[in-house]
Design an enzyme around this catalytic site. Structure first.
Site, short mmCIF file in Angstrom:
data_model
loop_
_atom_site.label_atom_id
_atom_site.label_comp_id
_atom_site.label_asym_id
_atom_site.label_seq_id
_atom_site.Cartn_x
_atom_site.Cartn_y
_atom_site.Cartn_z
N ASP B 130 0.84 -1.19 0.00
CA ASP B 130 0.00 0.00 0.00
C ASP B 130 0.89 1.24 0.00
O ASP B 130 1.80 1.36 0.81
CB ASP B 130 -0.89 -0.02 1.24
CG ASP B 130 -2.09 0.90 1.06
OD1 ASP B 130 -2.47 1.16 -0.10
OD2 ASP B 130 -2.66 1.35 2.07
N HIS B 137 -3.71 13.92 0.60
CA HIS B 137 -3.90 13.00 1.71
C HIS B 137 -2.69 13.01 2.66
O HIS B 137 -2.85 13.04 3.88
CB HIS B 137 -4.15 11.58 1.20
CG HIS B 137 -4.18 10.56 2.30
ND1 HIS B 137 -5.18 10.51 3.25
CD2 HIS B 137 -3.32 9.56 2.63
CE1 HIS B 137 -4.94 9.52 4.10
NE2 HIS B 137 -3.83 8.93 3.76
N GLU B 203 -10.79 3.93 3.33
CA GLU B 203 -9.86 4.70 2.50
C GLU B 203 -10.16 4.40 1.04
O GLU B 203 -10.11 3.23 0.62
CB GLU B 203 -8.39 4.36 2.80
CG GLU B 203 -7.88 5.00 4.09
CD GLU B 203 -6.38 4.83 4.30
OE1 GLU B 203 -5.80 5.59 5.09
OE2 GLU B 203 -5.78 3.93 3.68
N GLU B 205 -9.14 3.99 -2.56
CA GLU B 205 -7.89 3.77 -3.30
C GLU B 205 -8.18 3.08 -4.63
O GLU B 205 -9.25 2.50 -4.83
CB GLU B 205 -6.94 2.86 -2.50
CG GLU B 205 -6.55 3.40 -1.14
CD GLU B 205 -5.32 2.72 -0.57
OE1 GLU B 205 -4.55 2.11 -1.33
OE2 GLU B 205 -5.14 2.78 0.66
N ASP B 235 -9.30 0.45 1.76
CA ASP B 235 -8.35 -0.03 2.77
C ASP B 235 -8.84 0.42 4.15
O ASP B 235 -8.43 1.46 4.67
CB ASP B 235 -6.96 0.55 2.47
CG ASP B 235 -5.89 -0.12 3.31
OD1 ASP B 235 -6.00 -1.33 3.55
OD2 ASP B 235 -4.93 0.57 3.71
N ARG B 239 -8.06 4.16 13.04
CA ARG B 239 -7.17 5.30 13.27
C ARG B 239 -6.62 5.34 14.68
O ARG B 239 -5.49 5.82 14.91
CB ARG B 239 -7.91 6.60 12.98
CG ARG B 239 -8.44 6.72 11.59
CD ARG B 239 -7.37 6.63 10.54
NE ARG B 239 -7.93 6.79 9.20
CZ ARG B 239 -7.21 6.57 8.09
NH1 ARG B 239 -5.95 6.16 8.16
NH2 ARG B 239 -7.77 6.73 6.91
N GLN B 242 -3.90 2.80 14.86
CA GLN B 242 -2.79 3.31 14.05
C GLN B 242 -1.95 4.35 14.79
O GLN B 242 -0.72 4.31 14.75
CB GLN B 242 -3.37 3.92 12.76
CG GLN B 242 -2.33 4.29 11.70
CD GLN B 242 -2.98 4.80 10.40
OE1 GLN B 242 -4.20 4.76 10.24
NE2 GLN B 242 -2.16 5.25 9.48
N LYS B 255 -4.35 -1.72 9.89
CA LYS B 255 -4.65 -1.93 8.47
C LYS B 255 -4.92 -3.40 8.16
O LYS B 255 -5.00 -3.77 6.99
CB LYS B 255 -3.46 -1.46 7.63
CG LYS B 255 -3.09 -0.01 7.85
CD LYS B 255 -4.03 0.90 7.10
CE LYS B 255 -3.48 2.31 7.01
NZ LYS B 255 -4.26 3.11 6.06
N THR B 259 -9.09 -5.38 3.81
CA THR B 259 -9.01 -4.47 2.68
C THR B 259 -9.96 -5.06 1.64
O THR B 259 -9.84 -6.23 1.29
CB THR B 259 -7.57 -4.42 2.12
OG1 THR B 259 -6.71 -3.93 3.15
CG2 THR B 259 -7.47 -3.53 0.90
N GLU B 365 -9.88 12.61 7.17
CA GLU B 365 -9.79 13.94 6.56
C GLU B 365 -11.15 14.62 6.50
O GLU B 365 -11.26 15.82 6.78
CB GLU B 365 -9.22 13.82 5.14
CG GLU B 365 -7.78 13.36 5.10
CD GLU B 365 -7.33 13.08 3.67
OE1 GLU B 365 -7.06 14.04 2.94
OE2 GLU B 365 -7.27 11.90 3.29
#
Lengths: 423, 423
Positions: B130, B137, B203, B205, B235, B239, B242, B255, B259, B365
């Protein structure tokens, strides 16, 4: 007290033999014109598992062993692993069954001298995760990459810190390693350059191999059950690439040139008498990481560096008991998210550094990032690896008079290509 | 100007159809009691590739398509990918061959209505890497995790920063996702806790799929050739896990819950007319990362959030042209160390955030790490995902009157287990 299981194969009983009947490690060999297949080390021979299965002496489909990896056997599960171990001991022990011993022709077929065989990577690596679970290494490396004050982040003693490595770059013992090019930034320059790594290093590790797949979180107490065995690991590392690339997502290309695994997988059963305490304390840990029996192993590791001129120097001696977190704790943490573990996953311990200057598991620490050059037997010095250098890792779990050997984990560093894009 | 390739299948010519003959994306479907196998979307049907191969209309062993993944086909190489695409176009275009069209019984066998089929993950993920290659971002996430001053490290514009993810946790569209437990540390407490994640995120992607294995470094110019196609990716990210775990080796369990990949792989050939410039400038890059043709794609992405009560809200609209580094540049960087790429490797773009508040690719975000709650159509707000929420990603490459669709990438978040260790 661990006793030697005496075999009718005299070599397996020799004092100091690394492959007595107590060991029975799993390897992949080719000999007699056959393609690579599963074998078990015993004395100075390799037992051709498929031959025993074909003769009806193991209750396993011979096809399972006619593979260039042990993954198909692993997938049969822990009961079968133990059954086959018991059968092998019964077939080869001095006071055991006559089924094999008295069939001279079968014996000749089933036993291949190690000197006539070529060894290969013993398993197919599904995914590779590398941890960072020696306190001494974490502190030393953190001090060199950052500073002693900021060496070890506050999470470190609460969980086994790890990252996903690259399975495609895991190679068998003896594979030559090409010094990589990479993006790095010299301290005295503003812009990065693309150059051969100048700080290429080894890392002494022990790998645990997942033999049972998981689906959902597993506690450290239960995680031991999913481990098939252990293997030597050298996680080659380009320190200059690592320094420049690692913020904020961790090491990537610095660790992707190659990771060498040893040529024999030592079963969990053979290591049982070597269990030893130490490492983390349950009081400091969340329940899922707590363990209630000795969870590390008393395994002596030795790393030698041999320059191209051929004289070996032992550059470090370490032991698995210096680890803070065990493989079972690492796997437990790895599954907290629900992440499935699969047969053939390789779990690297992280560099196994001990508390003394003589037990550091990589050149970054041994040479203090190049500031304290290491003296070799031939008078030369090393900050990092030179072209032509070979690194050999060995491991022995000494159980009173019984020696459980891990074989070798070797690799020689070749010079970088002149231009990697016109190779 | 891209023209619609008119088919004798009227549905494929309908205005706004996402699967015209120009597209021909690869999927895996099950229908009519058969196990999952390879299919190609066309109009409102799925072309059963094995049936065409059995009938001698594709010069490929039908076994290649009787697999629950496209990996065996990928391994045949780019010439075969292009040949089969040309054959399919010849067989299905209005002014093409009669070989299939005039055999009514074969047509009925070869075409399965999408409404009668179940879709599965279309490829077997060998390894998953990834990246982190949208500037918007990287800046936004770095500002929230650290500070705007320290948001993006100095290496970021010199190389595609990435990390290895976990292939075992990649699932197909529609798979329900269980909110994970994990180790996290609340800001107001000293000790970490083991709790369900409170900041579970998606996420947006785009994934590139490696179709040709490599052995040694590949430049960005050449790396495009190893890509088989592109697929939507979500993904999922915890948070809070993380934040606590990522120092110093990057994200790991945050993560690893899951996914999700989309249900169709869009071939590189179908995207050719959507190439667009933007992103990095060659002047700023080392030669191995330089590219000399438009290297991103004009693909519109939309993300909807559907609470359990069933009303969807579009929460972001982004586009692949907002990326800084392309998949070819990412693969080029990935191979600098010599790291082998293999058929089936999944290369995640990283979260695709655009420059505006409406084009941000994750809730971290969109809600400014929870500080600016997002309003939904039904009046509710979201900081992060609630139990029961579904996230759907769609992608369309609009080529004048031709729409190249990526299908769906869906997943619903289930509540955490009461105790993950007694599941």
């Amino acid at each position: 007290m661990t006793k030697l299981i005496v075999s009718w194969l005299p070599e397996a009983n020799r004092k100091g033999c690394l492959f007595p009947l107590n060991n029975l490690p799993y390897g992949v060999f080719s000999a007699r014109g056959n393609p690579p297949r599963c074998g078990i080390a015993l004395g100075s021979d390799i037992v051709d598992a498929a031959v025993l299965a074909e003769a009806g002496l193991l209750e396993i489909d011979p096809l399972t062993f006619q593979q260039p990896h042990w993954n198909a056997f692993m997938a049969l599960g822990p009961k079968v692993w133990l059954d086959v171990r018991s059968r092998l001991i019964a077939l080869f022990r001095e006071d055991g069954e006559a089924a094999l011993r008295e069939q001279e022709q079968l014996c000749r077929k089933a036993l291949v001298s190690m000197s006539d065989a070529e060894l290969h990577k013993p398993f197919s690596v599904t995914e590779f995760t590398d941890f960072f679970s020696s306190w001494h290494h974490a502190f030393n490396a953190g001090s060199l990459f950052r500073s002693p004050e900021d060496a070890v982040p506050p999470n470190w003693k609460h969980m086994p810190i790890g990252y996903n490595g690259r399975a495609s770059s895991v190679v068998g013992s003896g594979t030559k390693i090409r010094r990589p090019w990479g993006q790095l930034k010299h301290p005295d320059q503003i812009e990065p350059v693309f150059e051969p790594s100048r700080k290429f290093d080894f890392e002494l590790e022990l790998g645990a191999i997942v033999g049972t797949s998981t689906n959902g979180p597993v506690t450290a107490e239960d995680a031991d059950d999913v481990i098939f065995g252990y293997i030597l690991v050298n996680d080659w590392s380009a320190r200059d690439i690592q320094t420049w690339e690692s913020r904020p997502l961790g090491p990537f290309q610095a660790k992707a040139t190659a990771t060498t695994v040893g040529n024999w997988i030592v079963s969990k059963f053979a290591l049982e008498p070597s269990r030893t305490g130490g490492g983390s304390e349950n009081d400091d840990l969340l329940p899922y990481l707590q363990v209630h029996r000795p969870n590390l192993y008393d395994i002596d590791f030795e790393v030698t560096l041999m320059p191209e001129d051929g004289k070996e120097t032992t550059i470090t001696r370490s032991n698995h008991r210096h680890m803070y977190f065990s493989a079972a704790q690492q796997i437990a943490h790895h599954t907290t998210s629900g992440c499935p573990m699969r047969v053939g996953d390789l779990i690297g311990s992280g560099t196994i550094s001990g508390p003394t200057d003589e037990s550091l598991g990589c050149l970054l620490e041994l040479s203090q990032n190049g500031n304290r050059p290491l003296k070799l037997q031939n008078g030369a010095v090393r900050r990092f690896l030179d072209d032509g250098d070979s690194i050999r890792i060995t491991g022995i779990a000494q159980q009173q008079e019984v020696s459980i050997g891990f074989g070798d984990c070797n690799g020689q560093l070749l010079s970088a290509l002149h231009d990697p894009y016109t190779a």
